[in-house]
Design an enzyme around this catalytic site. Structure first.
Site, PDB file in Angstrom:
ATOM      1  N   SER A 233     -69.527 -16.374   1.082  1.00 36.22           N
ATOM      2  CA  SER A 233     -68.856 -15.777  -0.142  1.00 36.22           C
ATOM      3  C   SER A 233     -67.783 -14.830   0.551  1.00 36.22           C
ATOM      4  O   SER A 233     -67.730 -14.479   1.600  1.00 36.22           O
ATOM      5  CB  SER A 233     -69.753 -15.226  -1.147  1.00 36.22           C
ATOM      6  OG  SER A 233     -70.060 -14.031  -0.323  1.00 36.22           O
ATOM      7  N   LYS A 234     -66.719 -14.561  -0.566  1.00 34.92           N
ATOM      8  CA  LYS A 234     -65.571 -13.751   0.190  1.00 34.92           C
ATOM      9  C   LYS A 234     -66.464 -12.326   0.549  1.00 34.92           C
ATOM     10  O   LYS A 234     -66.008 -11.928   1.777  1.00 34.92           O
ATOM     11  CB  LYS A 234     -64.766 -13.065  -0.892  1.00 34.92           C
ATOM     12  CG  LYS A 234     -63.606 -12.465  -0.301  1.00 34.92           C
ATOM     13  CD  LYS A 234     -61.974 -12.757  -1.364  1.00 34.92           C
ATOM     14  CE  LYS A 234     -61.085 -12.323  -0.656  1.00 34.92           C
ATOM     15  NZ  LYS A 234     -60.830 -10.691  -0.988  1.00 34.92           N
TER      16      LYS A 234
END
Ligand code: GLU
Length: 461
Positions: A233-234
């Site tokens: 995920s970011k």
């Protein structure tokens, strides 16, 4: 086989992410497993994006993970004269040419290729052009379009690229500033690197770099391109190793976790660093991408906490206690004992510090969980706690066994079961309805604190 020499070559343009750490780890494990050397090269030639702060962060993270490197780190920016000398040699030998194409002209070529459905490969149109001293240029390295280039990759297998797909590559700007694919070859050769172990995102660079090795008459190292890590995920992607350290992960657990992203040894999940070194082999690295999974990482961390000695945990948890507002003397004998009572139930050192905090606060500073206090501090149970305190006060010894005997004796004489007083006294001692085993916890707390806390709870505060 000559002695293995591998390198980790980070660009200091940010923190060390899990992906970079895994590349470093596989290099380090391979070096340690084979009795070879693990070197560092800081690729800091991009002066606009490289920072000293980032170099420090990366080296700190590697040190924290225990990946000690051999020899002094090489800073690529300090090798600029060697890079220029290699360029001059290629110029003298007529292996490079000046390319005068402007970015606009290259865009036109790219658009043409696109509309014809081809991949854009620079067609060498500047090769052989007379010198145009007034025009800006870059140096391109000429690559024969005959035949094919084969990478016998130790992870990806045999990767064949027809040479007509490899364009004459730009190796330096007009002022002689050399570019990545060129300097990486010069530096790897100068450092005597035998195996280049790096992310698969570099695989397309490898045939170009092999052409440069040949152009400079240098021996070509072996290559191993590691699968990429997916599922980032970011938030996870931008998290540096430092943030895992702050979240209370153990360095050995981080190594264990990232090793398993792309490498396996049977169905074993938990490895110490020593076991990783012993069992690691490039041949066991998978080709398929590894996916990040936070629950798995926490589980691995928990297993490592369980396997760590209480003395080591005491040292590790102290900064986390301090962050939680608890200052404990490093020599305090309760520290390792307290660790032992919570280590089986803690996923991170942050959690561990939170679970053991109650041992070290003042007896009259315990804050009772409201719900627990309402449920367990009834008048009836307060009287029982008081009775138990009196029984404990009379106990001769202060061992888990002596405490248990005293509590059992009290229960028998009062016609109670342990369950009638266990929870109330736990809330009195810790403020919470859950926590370590009652008797072992009382040993660590010590008689005076136990009595103070039990009596305070009876006082109805
Ligand atoms: N500095 C490059 C990077 O961070 C490493 C290139 C290499 O390993 O050859 O991607």
């Amino acid at each position: 086989m000559s002695k293995v020499r591998v390198r980790f070559a980070p660009s200091p343009t940010g923190v060390l992410h899990l992906g970079g750490a895994r590349t470093a780890l596989f290099n380090w494990l391979f070096a340690k497993h084979t009795g070879g050397e693990f070197l560092l090269r800081v690729e800091d030639t991009d002066l606009k994006r490289s920072t000293e702060e980032s170099t420090h962060a990366i080296l700190d993270a590697l040190q924290w993970l225990g990946m000690e490197w051999d020899e002094e780190p090489i800073y690529q920016s300090s090798r600029i004269e060697e890079h220029k000398a290699a360029l001059n040699r290629l110029i003298d030998e007529g292996k490079v040419y000046k390319c005068y194409c402007t970015p606009e002209e290259r865009q036109v070529m790219r658009d043409e290729a696109k509309s014809a459905g081809r991949t854009f490969i620079y067609d060498g149109r500047c090769d052989g052009k007379p010198d145009q001293s007034d025009k800006a240029f870059v140096w391109r390295f000429r690559i024969s379009k005959e035949g094919e280039t084969v990478v016998e990759d130790l992870v990806q297998g045999r990767v064949v690229t027809p040479n007509y797909e490899i364009e004459d590559l730009v190796i330096a700007r007009s002022d002689g500033t050399p570019l990545y694919n060129f300097v990486v070859v010069i530096d790897d050769a100068a450092m005597g690197i035998t195996h280049v172990v790096r992310g698969k995102d570099h695989l397309t660079n490898t045939p170009k770099q092999m052409a440069i090795y040949n152009g400079l008459g240098l021996p070509i190292p072996k290559f191993a391109h590691l699968p990429l890590i997916l599922g980032l995920s970011k938030r996870l992607r931008s998290a540096g190793i430092e943030s895992y350290r702050e979240q209370g992960y153990l360095p050995g657990a981080v190594n264990n976790y990232i090793a398993r992203l792309g490498w396996s040894h049977g169905d074993q999940e938990i490895f110490s660093d020593a076991e990783l070194i012993d069992k690691f082999d490039l041949a066991d690295v998978n080709r398929s991408e590894g996916a990040l999974n936070v629950e798995k990482m926490e589980w691995i961390n928990q297993q490592h906490i369980m396997a760590t000695s209480r003395e080591e945990l005491a040292v590790m948890v102290t900064p986390f206690l301090s962050r939680a507002g608890i200052e404990v003397d490093a020599e305090d004998p309760r520290l390792p004992q307290a660790c032992e009572t919570v280590q089986l139930r803690s996923k991170t050192l942050v959690e561990m510090a939170a679970k053991m905090k109650f041992y070290f606060i003042e007896d009259d500073s315990i804050v009772y969980d409201e719900k627990a206090a309402r449920k367990f501090f009834t008048e009836e149970s307060k009287a029982r706690i008081d009775g138990m305190a009196t029984a404990l006060e009379a106990s001769q010894d202060w061992t888990a066994q002596a405490i248990e005997d005293a509590v059992n004796g009290f229960c028998e004489s009062s016609d109670l079961k342990l369950k009638h007083i266990a929870q109330p006294s736990r809330v009195a001692l810790t403020g919470e309805a859950t926590g370590p085993g009652l008797f072992e916890m009382m040993v660590v707390l010590g008689r005076a604190s136990v009595l103070n806390r039990l009596r305070r709870a009876c006082g109805g505060e």
